[in-house]
Design a protein around this motif. Structure first.
Motif, PDB file in Angstrom:
ATOM      1  N   VAL A 203      15.564   5.835 -40.018  1.00 60.12           N
ATOM      2  CA  VAL A 203      15.412   4.359 -40.033  1.00 60.12           C
ATOM      3  C   VAL A 203      14.408   3.920 -38.970  1.00 60.12           C
ATOM      4  CG1 VAL A 203      16.595   2.161 -39.565  1.00 60.12           C
ATOM      5  CG2 VAL A 203      17.720   3.898 -40.974  1.00 60.12           C
ATOM      6  N   THR A 204      14.548   4.456 -37.758  1.00 59.91           N
ATOM      7  CA  THR A 204      13.689   3.968 -36.667  1.00 59.91           C
ATOM      8  C   THR A 204      12.266   4.512 -36.746  1.00 59.91           C
ATOM      9  OG1 THR A 204      14.492   5.761 -35.262  1.00 59.91           O
ATOM     10  CG2 THR A 204      15.588   3.614 -35.056  1.00 59.91           C
ATOM     11  N   ARG A 205      12.117   5.688 -37.377  1.00 62.00           N
ATOM     12  CA  ARG A 205      10.774   6.285 -37.503  1.00 62.00           C
ATOM     13  C   ARG A 205       9.845   5.307 -38.227  1.00 62.00           C
ATOM     14  NH1 ARG A 205      12.224  10.742 -39.604  1.00 62.00           N
ATOM     15  NH2 ARG A 205      12.152  12.089 -37.793  1.00 62.00           N
ATOM     16  N   ALA A 206      10.383   4.657 -39.245  1.00 64.75           N
ATOM     17  CA  ALA A 206       9.581   3.720 -40.034  1.00 64.75           C
ATOM     18  C   ALA A 206       9.122   2.530 -39.195  1.00 64.75           C
ATOM     19  CB  ALA A 206      10.392   3.244 -41.235  1.00 64.75           C
ATOM     20  N   HIS A 207       9.841   2.251 -38.095  1.00 67.19           N
ATOM     21  CA  HIS A 207       9.490   1.098 -37.244  1.00 67.19           C
ATOM     22  C   HIS A 207       8.896   1.551 -35.908  1.00 67.19           C
ATOM     23  CE1 HIS A 207      11.691  -1.750 -39.876  1.00 67.19           C
ATOM     24  NE2 HIS A 207      12.498  -0.719 -40.068  1.00 67.19           N
ATOM     25  N   SER A 208       8.689   2.849 -35.762  1.00 71.35           N
ATOM     26  CA  SER A 208       8.158   3.429 -34.503  1.00 71.35           C
ATOM     27  C   SER A 208       8.968   3.003 -33.281  1.00 71.35           C
ATOM     28  CB  SER A 208       6.692   3.040 -34.298  1.00 71.35           C
ATOM     29  OG  SER A 208       5.938   3.422 -35.395  1.00 71.35           O
TER      30      SER A 208
END
Ligand SMILES: Cc1cc2nc3c(=O)[nH]c(=O)nc-3n(C[C@H](O)[C@H](O)[C@H](O)COP(=O)(O)OP(=O)(O)OC[C@H]3O[C@@H](n4cnc5c(N)ncnc54)[C@H](O)[C@@H]3O)c2cc1C
Ligand code: FES
Length: 293
Positions: A203-208
């Motif tokens: 989930v957080t990878r997509a938002h860096s």
């Protein structure tokens, strides 16, 4: 010298989850968020790693929250009552979590991971961060420490798989909600089963968004000697006991971790069955002196 690590308080959160508060003034003095102990409940017992879920320097105690997952943790569930003592307690071990100067953090705990995320959430709060807590449980009956988190979090989202309390869904649903509302989240810390931490990192990878996770591979010595706890972090191999247990969630090879955790399933099943058979044959003396020095 007869050192006793006395259980001074116990609370059962569910049929399988219990809390032990253990007297150990030196450990309580030294403990930092993210660290763990290696515990032995009796002389012939297995050495198992357990996270220091809380510590009280004034009282000289540390808190362990344990899930009865197999032989040793079931045995402790049965025998570790208030007034008994653990045979051995080594620690604090592992590198303390880095509590950064982040202004806004999300602390995600899933199931038993709710306990070890607590000292980190508290430390971020003490550092002046805006703390969003996201706690996930299978159902309402399994919820614990809601009050504790309520008192240190600026926002708290409780998720249950079956919708019996809070938001219906997984912690990742809570995370999407928080990320949608706050575009300025500096860091996410996620602790729980590997599959959950993997999903959080996705989930957080997509938002860096920087994401730290706490890994729980099988540990034997806990001192970097046996190699049992090796984990793949990017291109590198690390030992979780001395290089972690916290790592960058976006770099962790979770599939390798999950595969390694399954390696001794058969041996673990046999050991648990054998122990349960012994329990069926012997009328247990709950205050057995086997746990005492
Ligand atoms: C750094 C760290 C912190 C942990 N903190 C906690 C905690 O706070 N509370 C808690 O309940 N559990 C925690 N665990 C997991 C706990 O150590 C295992 O559940 C326990 O060792 C299981 O032993 P058992 O004999 O009861 O069950 P078993 O039947 O032997 O094992 C059940 C499962 O636990 C895992 N496991 C088994 N042996 C070990 C071992 N030596 N080291 C690590 N994992 C093992 C395996 O995934 C296994 O499938 C932590 C593990 C690590 C590495
Ligand atoms: S537990 Fe042996 S090297 Fe980490």
């Amino acid at each position: 010298m007869n050192i006793r690590f006395e259980v001074v308080a116990r609370e059962d959160y569910s049929d399988v989850t219990y809390m032990l508060e253990v007297r150990h003034p030196l450990m309580a003095h030294a403990a930092q968020p993210g660290q763990f102990v290696i515990a032995m409940s009796h002389r012939e017992g297995e050495r198992i790693p357990l996270t220091i879920a809380d510590f009280d320097r004034q009282k000289g105690t540390i808190t362990l929250v344990i899930q009865a997952a197999g032989k040793t943790t079931m045995e402790m569930q049965r025998k570790c009552k208030v007034g008994t003592s653990l045979y051995g307690l080594v620690g604090p071990m592992g590198i303390p979590s880095h509590v950064s100067c982040a202004k806004k953090v999300v602390c995600v705990g899933g199931g038993l991971g709710v306990a070890p995320i607590y000292p980190q959430a508290r430390a971020f709060k003490e550092n002046g961060a805006y703390v969003i807590g996201i706690l996930g449980f299978r159902n309402k009956e399994l919820i614990f420490w809601g009050d504790k988190f309520g008192s240190i979090c600026d926002e708290l989202i409780i998720c249950t798989d079956d919708g019996s309390a809070g938001l219906k869904g997984f912690v990742t649903d809570g995370m999407r909600l928080a990320i949608g509302k706050h575009s300025d989240i500096d860091e996410v810390i996620a602790i729980g089963p590997p599959i959950m931490m993997k999903a959080c990192a996705d989930v957080t990878r997509a938002h860096s968004i920087k994401t730290m996770v706490s890994l729980n591979p099988i540990m034997v010595d806990g001192t970097g000697m046996c190699g049992g706890c090796r984990v793949k972090i990017g291109e590198k191999v690390r030992f979780a006991c001395v290089d972690g247990p916290d790592f960058d969630g976006h770099q962790v090879d979770f599939d390798d971790l999950m595969m390694r955790l399954r390696r001794y399933k058969e041996e673990e099943r046999v050991a648990t069955e054998r122990w349960l058979d012994t329990c069926r044959m012997v009328v247990p003396n709950e205050n057995s002196s086997a746990l005492m020095h």
